[in-house]
Design a protein around this motif. Structure first.
Motif, PDB file in Angstrom:
ATOM      1  N   ALA B  14       0.838  -1.190   0.000  1.00  0.00           N
ATOM      2  CA  ALA B  14       0.000   0.000   0.000  1.00  0.00           C
ATOM      3  C   ALA B  14       0.874   1.242   0.000  1.00  0.00           C
ATOM      4  CB  ALA B  14      -0.921  -0.010   1.203  1.00  0.00           C
ATOM      5  N   ALA B  15       1.900   1.178   0.805  1.00  0.00           N
ATOM      6  CA  ALA B  15       2.786   2.338   0.896  1.00  0.00           C
ATOM      7  C   ALA B  15       3.391   2.643  -0.469  1.00  0.00           C
ATOM      8  CB  ALA B  15       3.872   2.085   1.922  1.00  0.00           C
ATOM      9  N   HIS B  16       3.742   1.556  -1.162  1.00  0.00           N
ATOM     10  CA  HIS B  16       4.351   1.791  -2.458  1.00  0.00           C
ATOM     11  C   HIS B  16       3.341   2.318  -3.452  1.00  0.00           C
ATOM     12  CE1 HIS B  16       8.304   0.466  -1.519  1.00  0.00           C
ATOM     13  NE2 HIS B  16       7.827  -0.614  -0.929  1.00  0.00           N
ATOM     14  N   GLU B  17       2.128   1.782  -3.318  1.00  0.00           N
ATOM     15  CA  GLU B  17       1.094   2.245  -4.215  1.00  0.00           C
ATOM     16  C   GLU B  17       0.937   3.752  -4.119  1.00  0.00           C
ATOM     17  OE1 GLU B  17      -1.534  -1.742  -3.965  1.00  0.00           O
ATOM     18  OE2 GLU B  17      -2.388   0.107  -3.205  1.00  0.00           O
ATOM     19  N   GLU B  18       0.968   4.215  -2.902  1.00  0.00           N
ATOM     20  CA  GLU B  18       0.800   5.649  -2.728  1.00  0.00           C
ATOM     21  C   GLU B  18       2.012   6.404  -3.249  1.00  0.00           C
ATOM     22  OE1 GLU B  18      -0.011   6.074   1.420  1.00  0.00           O
ATOM     23  OE2 GLU B  18      -1.579   4.556   1.225  1.00  0.00           O
ATOM     24  N   GLY B  19       3.022   5.669  -3.594  1.00  0.00           N
ATOM     25  CA  GLY B  19       4.166   6.294  -4.208  1.00  0.00           C
ATOM     26  C   GLY B  19       5.110   6.947  -3.211  1.00  0.00           C
ATOM     27  N   HIS B  20       5.014   6.576  -1.941  1.00  0.00           N
ATOM     28  CA  HIS B  20       5.901   7.178  -0.953  1.00  0.00           C
ATOM     29  C   HIS B  20       6.634   6.078  -0.226  1.00  0.00           C
ATOM     30  CE1 HIS B  20       3.848  10.833  -1.709  1.00  0.00           C
ATOM     31  NE2 HIS B  20       2.709  10.360  -1.281  1.00  0.00           N
ATOM     32  N   ASP B  21       7.865   6.353   0.017  1.00  0.00           N
ATOM     33  CA  ASP B  21       8.605   5.489   0.910  1.00  0.00           C
ATOM     34  C   ASP B  21       8.955   6.334   2.107  1.00  0.00           C
ATOM     35  OD1 ASP B  21       9.362   2.961   1.259  1.00  0.00           O
ATOM     36  OD2 ASP B  21      10.594   2.891  -0.558  1.00  0.00           O
ATOM     37  N   HIS B  22       9.201   5.657   3.225  1.00  0.00           N
ATOM     38  CA  HIS B  22       9.637   6.480   4.334  1.00  0.00           C
ATOM     39  C   HIS B  22      11.020   7.016   4.026  1.00  0.00           C
ATOM     40  CE1 HIS B  22       6.329   6.148   6.947  1.00  0.00           C
ATOM     41  NE2 HIS B  22       6.287   4.837   6.852  1.00  0.00           N
ATOM     42  N   PRO B  23      11.276   8.223   4.466  1.00  0.00           N
ATOM     43  CA  PRO B  23      12.565   8.818   4.144  1.00  0.00           C
ATOM     44  C   PRO B  23      13.701   8.040   4.816  1.00  0.00           C
ATOM     45  CG  PRO B  23      11.286  10.226   5.609  1.00  0.00           C
ATOM     46  CD  PRO B  23      10.400   9.125   5.187  1.00  0.00           C
ATOM     47  N   SER B  24      14.876   8.261   4.308  1.00  0.00           N
ATOM     48  CA  SER B  24      16.027   7.545   4.850  1.00  0.00           C
ATOM     49  C   SER B  24      16.464   8.179   6.165  1.00  0.00           C
ATOM     50  CB  SER B  24      17.170   7.621   3.846  1.00  0.00           C
ATOM     51  OG  SER B  24      17.532   8.986   3.700  1.00  0.00           O
ATOM     52  N   ASP B  25      17.299   7.442   6.896  1.00  0.00           N
ATOM     53  CA  ASP B  25      17.847   7.977   8.145  1.00  0.00           C
ATOM     54  C   ASP B  25      18.615   9.272   7.903  1.00  0.00           C
ATOM     55  OD1 ASP B  25      16.732   5.819   9.229  1.00  0.00           O
ATOM     56  OD2 ASP B  25      18.574   4.907   9.994  1.00  0.00           O
ATOM     57  N   ARG B  26      19.325   9.288   6.789  1.00  0.00           N
ATOM     58  CA  ARG B  26      20.066  10.497   6.407  1.00  0.00           C
ATOM     59  C   ARG B  26      19.156  11.718   6.386  1.00  0.00           C
ATOM     60  NH1 ARG B  26      24.877  11.226   3.450  1.00  0.00           N
ATOM     61  NH2 ARG B  26      24.280  13.069   2.262  1.00  0.00           N
ATOM     62  N   ARG B  27      18.028  11.513   5.748  1.00  0.00           N
ATOM     63  CA  ARG B  27      17.065  12.604   5.613  1.00  0.00           C
ATOM     64  C   ARG B  27      16.571  13.041   7.001  1.00  0.00           C
ATOM     65  NH1 ARG B  27      15.561  16.792   2.477  1.00  0.00           N
ATOM     66  NH2 ARG B  27      14.429  17.704   4.188  1.00  0.00           N
ATOM     67  N   TYR B  28      16.305  12.057   7.865  1.00  0.00           N
ATOM     68  CA  TYR B  28      15.847  12.382   9.214  1.00  0.00           C
ATOM     69  C   TYR B  28      16.896  13.211   9.953  1.00  0.00           C
ATOM     70  CZ  TYR B  28      11.859   9.186   9.046  1.00  0.00           C
ATOM     71  OH  TYR B  28      10.687   8.582   8.743  1.00  0.00           O
ATOM     72  N   ILE B  29      18.165  12.818   9.740  1.00  0.00           N
ATOM     73  CA  ILE B  29      19.218  13.555  10.451  1.00  0.00           C
ATOM     74  C   ILE B  29      19.310  14.977   9.912  1.00  0.00           C
ATOM     75  CG2 ILE B  29      21.704  13.620  10.870  1.00  0.00           C
ATOM     76  CD1 ILE B  29      21.529  10.484  10.874  1.00  0.00           C
ATOM     77  N   GLN B  30      19.163  15.115   8.599  1.00  0.00           N
ATOM     78  CA  GLN B  30      19.152  16.475   8.023  1.00  0.00           C
ATOM     79  C   GLN B  30      18.040  17.320   8.652  1.00  0.00           C
ATOM     80  OE1 GLN B  30      18.629  15.989   3.841  1.00  0.00           O
ATOM     81  NE2 GLN B  30      20.748  15.336   3.486  1.00  0.00           N
ATOM     82  N   VAL B  31      16.873  16.686   8.774  1.00  0.00           N
ATOM     83  CA  VAL B  31      15.747  17.411   9.380  1.00  0.00           C
ATOM     84  C   VAL B  31      16.112  17.853  10.790  1.00  0.00           C
ATOM     85  CG1 VAL B  31      13.397  17.138  10.232  1.00  0.00           C
ATOM     86  CG2 VAL B  31      14.010  16.251   7.992  1.00  0.00           C
ATOM     87  N   ALA B  32      16.719  16.927  11.538  1.00  0.00           N
ATOM     88  CA  ALA B  32      17.077  17.250  12.916  1.00  0.00           C
ATOM     89  C   ALA B  32      18.090  18.382  12.965  1.00  0.00           C
ATOM     90  CB  ALA B  32      17.614  16.007  13.615  1.00  0.00           C
ATOM     91  N   VAL B  33      19.025  18.362  12.014  1.00  0.00           N
ATOM     92  CA  VAL B  33      20.040  19.426  11.999  1.00  0.00           C
ATOM     93  C   VAL B  33      19.354  20.776  11.762  1.00  0.00           C
ATOM     94  CG1 VAL B  33      21.993  20.346  10.709  1.00  0.00           C
ATOM     95  CG2 VAL B  33      21.947  17.929  11.332  1.00  0.00           C
TER      96      VAL B  33
END
Lengths: 212, 112, 663
Positions: B14-33
């Motif tokens: 279902a997640a793929h159908e919606e065309g989204h994957d959860h972001p990578s850890d890298r991305r999460y760390i960027q957000v935190a920064v």
């Protein structure tokens, strides 16, 4: 407020398709929907407490005034700790979704520890304030301040309890990738508590408060 | 009983159908920064003297940014169903309106 | 959730974590998670509290029947009217609405249960715990005496030194938790569990109104939670939220209370609007006039209900601008309400009306609520309101709305859905006596209060002196109150007589009223599994549309009998959620925590222990009893086609760890 219409699943449990709960009316998991509905409700709870504080922040009588007593550098550090715990929470989820049980445990534990650190900071802050003459009954300001931050602290503590339960569950081998939604839902709660603190930190601490 | 719990395979699909994957850890760390930097800016205002008319809107803007940034990335509202956003936002908006009116009745804004 | 326990207990269930098995007797009622039984529990409990609240009302009317009444002392009088109000609002009307919502909402959307059956049981038991806790105040002889809206600082320690207001604050806090849990549960149920084809705008109006009410509860309950906590902390821990001596503002309580309190009045009335929107079309044999308008006006009422709270505070000194603004918003909210009344009338217009008892009660609602609504509009004019505030005019107004609107609607629902729930009709002759006694008694009681109020008689006074011209109408009202009581007794008699007669009489049949909405697809009384198979919903009033079609001249003709349309309830392979001990255990812990806050914190220990035990029991209990009827639990030896261990959709008891403690 109006939810979307799609209706893909028959609601009765008779057929295999139904019994799964995938293809719920909205296509969303009941549990996650429940948590979001609950968080919507929590907005009104914290809104009430925050408004009470804002109405009373300049009513400190003879007691210490907020502007005199807040220790911004200290609170900044503990706010930062809580903010980072959101990162570790999301890393825990992401590890579990990858099937990385080890990292999942590490990040869950880190999140709980950061949360505890925040609570420790709050206990320290409260005792300092009391020592400086700001008791619970000192003024409407003090009552409102302790109640608001206390409620937030209770929410964080409940979050820590949930995290610890997840960790125990994980150590017993029952927290697997299939159950990552449970972690996600605990995460939603945790991030919500963090988001509330983002609000409180700015509005209560950083916006200049009345001084005596 | 939930999607993910009961049938991980399907839920992932279902997640793929919606065309989204959860972001990578890298991305999460960027957000935190980014969040950390904004927090540093916020705290920075404490050490700089500024008139209230400048300071408070600045603080509010940064706060709102952080608030929705966490909600969007960490709470996955960016990728998840808009229904979740609706619930959350309706709670927020209702709280803002109702308590905003209450604060107005208490003449909060005049003193501020 | 399932996985928790499966993985915890690979070999089945262990120790205390087995699930109860009883399907009969009192154990079944204690542990049930069946939405229908929970609905009946809600209804029965609420009727018990209704009797208590009614006795309190009779005491009030006895006291006021004559000048200088001596039935109750001033102090007792305060307690009696406070408990009357609190009981009727929180322990009668709200749970009666919850009874209908629980029983009917899953049926109306074609579901087998609510999304979270155990949470559903939990909300009932918490409600019961809260109600008993509140009434415990009578037993300790210290009932709350601050009025149902408990204005601080009047309810602070200085003016209300006993424990009464603590019982109020904690009792309402507990029932608030129950409402919140049930609100979240029902919202998820409506969103996720509708029958195939049932879009939101094919939902019956009753379900719609209940959905709106759940949103109101969801957002209003936390506000009173805050208010009650503040009051509790003021009284018990020396906080200064409402202490003017320390510079606190007493208006804070009033705002918080009425931000909750005004949505609350819509929480009380909308379920009844929903009920009569089902009854009137059925008995007028016409579709509901302007269904979308009905739905949107309900939503509009729910939404606008948030913007009018300060009209309860026109004389509290909130300033002219606020008064003007809230006056205007209050006038506006009469619009969607008026839309509803016009639509009901238009539904009846030209219909072939059958005046069975449900229809009598429903028309009672339309007429009485209109009176109450109009007197309500007079309050929106601040100068007039200044005259009316705190007089019997207000008492008259809100009884026309809550008794004439909400309660009569609920009685309409009783008569209408009794066969659905119990499989037999209530007697019509007794029903008509019930209606006429109640409506006449009601108007005799509350009609004259308009006059008394305009004459200047204050509400909440325990006695009045002769010579003000109050004597006649007070006596009149008291007689009316006893006529209402007779009406209620007639209802009780009707319940007993009808049940006794039903033992010998033939069953009621599938469709006693020629009804319209999907709950009638299942036989009467509803079987445990609700529906044998999914209903495909193609239109609003699906049940009716399957029975009737049009001939070539466009005339409506019967095309199918109810027997052809209804399911026979014979399915045996359905899987239902297992009962659970934990909801009742969890709820039992809460009053102890409450006593702990009031007397000594030590009481919190057993209370907290019970709650914690229940939460962990809840999480770890097996999702299903493998030995239970139709159990699958991975046995794999079931001959049926339904796949084992996949049947958990409805065992949505699936609580997540995290909700339990916070929710």
């Amino acid at each position: 407020m109006r939810p979307p219409r799609p209706l893909r699943r028959p609601p009765l449990a008779d057929t295999a398709a139904v019994s799964h709960g995938h293809g719920t009316g909205t296509g969303l998991s009941d549990n996650k929907l429940l948590m979001w509905v609950f968080l919507g409700s929590e907005c009104l709870l914290f809104g009430g407490l925050i408004s009470t504080y804002l109405i009373y922040r300049s009513r400190f009588g003879d007691g210490p005034a907020p502007g005199d007593i807040f220790d911004i550098p200290f609170t900044s550090v503990s706010s930062f700790v809580l903010l980072m715990s959101s990162l570790t929470m999301v890393l825990a989820l992401s590890a579990l979704q990858r099937g990385d049980i080890r990292n999942n445990r590490i990040w869950l534990l880190t999140t709980a520890l950061l949360g505890s650190l925040f609570i420790g900071g709050q206990v320290y802050e409260f005792t300092t304030f009391v020592r400086e003459g700001l008791g619970y009954s000192t003024s409407p300001f003090s009552s409102a301040f302790f109640t608001l931050t206390g409620f937030h602290g209770v929410h964080v503590s409940l979050g820590i309890l949930m995290l610890m339960s997840l960790l125990i569950s994980s150590l017993r081998g029952t927290l697997t990738t299939e159950r990552s939604e449970t972690v996600e839902i605990v995460g939603l709660y945790w991030h919500f508590v963090d988001v509330v603190w983002i609000f409180i930190f700015t509005v209560i601490y950083l916006v200049p408060s009345p001084t005596s | 009983m939930s999607t993910a719990t009961e049938s991980p395979v399907e839920s992932h699909e279902a997640a793929h159908e919606e065309g989204h994957d959860h972001p990578s850890d890298r991305r999460y760390i960027q957000v935190a920064v980014i969040l950390a930097i904004v927090t540093a800016l916020e705290v920075g205002t404490y050490f700089v003297h500024m008139p209230g008319e400048v300071l408070i809107p600045m603080l509010m803007a940064m706060m709102i940014y952080k608030f929705f940034y966490v909600a969007a990335w960490f709470m996955h509202l960016r990728f998840d169903s808009p229904l979740f956003t609706k619930f959350f936002v309706s709670g927020l908006v209702l709280a803002t309106i109702v308590y905003g009116i209450t604060l107005t009745v208490f003449e909060f804004w005049h003193k501020g | 959730m399932s996985d928790v326990t499966e993985l915890e207990t690979p070999g089945g269930s262990i120790g205390v974590y087995t699930r109860p098995k009883a399907n009969t007797g009192w154990r079944d009622w204690i542990t049930t998670v069946d939405h229908k039984k929970i609905g009946i529990l809600y209804g029965a409990t609420a009727m018990f509290f209704f009797a208590i609240g009614g006795l309190e009302a009779l005491l009030i009317r006895l006291q006021l029947a004559t000048p200088d009444g001596t039935v109750l002392g001033a102090d007792t009088y305060n307690r009696v009217f406070t408990m009357h109000g609190v009981t009727m609002v929180f322990l009668v009307i709200m749970p009666l609405a919850a009874a209908f919502a629980n029983y009917l909402l899953p049926l109306q959307i074609g579901a087998r249960d609510v999304a979270f059956p155990r949470m559903n049981a939990l909300s009932f038991w918490i409600f019961l715990a809260g109600g008993l806790f509140l009434n415990m105040a009578w037993i300790v002889g210290d009932a709350p005496d601050g009025g149902w809206f408990a204005y601080a600082p009047n309810t602070g320690m200085i003016f209300s030194p006993g424990k009464g207001m603590d019982y109020y604050a904690i009792g309402l806090q507990i029932t608030g938790i129950a409402s919140l849990i049930s609100a979240m549960n029902l919202i998820v149920t409506v969103l996720n569990m509708r029958a195939p084809g049932m879009t939101l705008f094919k939902m019956p109006v009753f379900t719609w109104m209940i959905l709106v009410v759940q949103f109101l509860l969801l957002f209003a309950v936390p506000v009173i939670t805050v208010a009650l906590f503040l009051l509790l902390f003021d009284r018990n821990f020396g906080a200064n939220f409402f202490n003017p001596e320390m510079g606190a503002d007493p208006l804070l309580w009033q705002h918080l209370f009425w931000i909750f309190g005004h949505p609350e009045v819509y929480i009380l009335i909308l379920p009844s609007f929903g009920i009569i929107s089902e009854v009137i079309p059925t008995f007028s044999r016409k579709p509901l006039f302007g269904y979308p308008f009905m739905v949107f006006s309900g939503i509009a009422i729910g939404f606008m209900g948030w913007g009018v709270w300060a009209h309860h505070m026109f004389v509290s000194g909130i300033g002219p601008i606020s008064v003007a603004a809230f006056s205007v918003s209050t006038m506006f909210i009469a619009v969607p309400t008026g839309v509803k009344i016009l639509n009901w009338l238009a539904t009846m217009w030209g219909g072939r009306i059958r005046f069975n008892t449900p229809m009598l009660f429903a028309s009672g609602v339309v007429s009485m609520f209109t009176i109450g609504g109009l007197s309500g509009v007079t309050h929106s004019l601040a100068p007039a309101d200044t005259q009316q505030t705190d007089t019997y005019y207000i008492v008259a107004h809100f009884h026309y709305v809550i008794f004439g609107g909400a309660l009569l609607g609920i009685f309409a629902g009783f008569y209408f859905w009794w066969p659905k729930v119990f499989g037999h009709l209530l007697d019509e002759k007794w029903g008509k006596w019930n209606f006429w006694l109640m409506i006449v008694g009601f108007n005799m009681t509350f009609g004259p209060m308009h006059i008394l109020g305009l004459q200047g008689m204050s509400r909440r006074i325990d006695s009045y002196s002769p010579g003000f011209g109050f004597e006649f109408w007070n006596m009149f009202a008291s007689i009316g109150a006893f006529i209402i009581a007779v009406g209620v007794v007639v209802f009780m008699v009707n319940v007993v007589i009808s049940a006794r007669r039903a033992r010998t009489a033939p069953p009621v049949g599938l469709d006693p009223w020629d009804a319209r909405s999907p709950e009638w697809f299942s036989p009467n009384p509803t079987p445990a599994h609700n529906f044998d198979e999914d209903i495909q919903i193609n239109s609003l009033d699906e049940f009716w549309h399957r029975k009737y079609g049009e001939d070539e001249d466009g005339r409506v003709v019967r095309v199918a009998t109810a027997e052809e349309v209804c399911q026979d309830g014979s399915a045996t392979d359905t899987h239902l959620p297992s009962p659970s001990y934990w909801p009742v255990v969890l709820a039992a812990g809460l009053p102890f925590v409450g006593f702990g806050l009031m007397y000594t914190l030590w009481f919190c220990v057993p209370g907290g222990a019970l709650v914690l035990m229940a939460i962990y029991g809840w999480i770890f209990e097996p999702v299903d009893d493998p030995d239970g009827p139709h159990g699958h639990g991975g046995h794999g030896d079931e001959p049926t086609e339904d796949p084992p261990s996949e049947e958990r959709a409805d065992d949505a008891s699936a609580e997540t760890t995290e909700e339990a403690p916070v929710g």
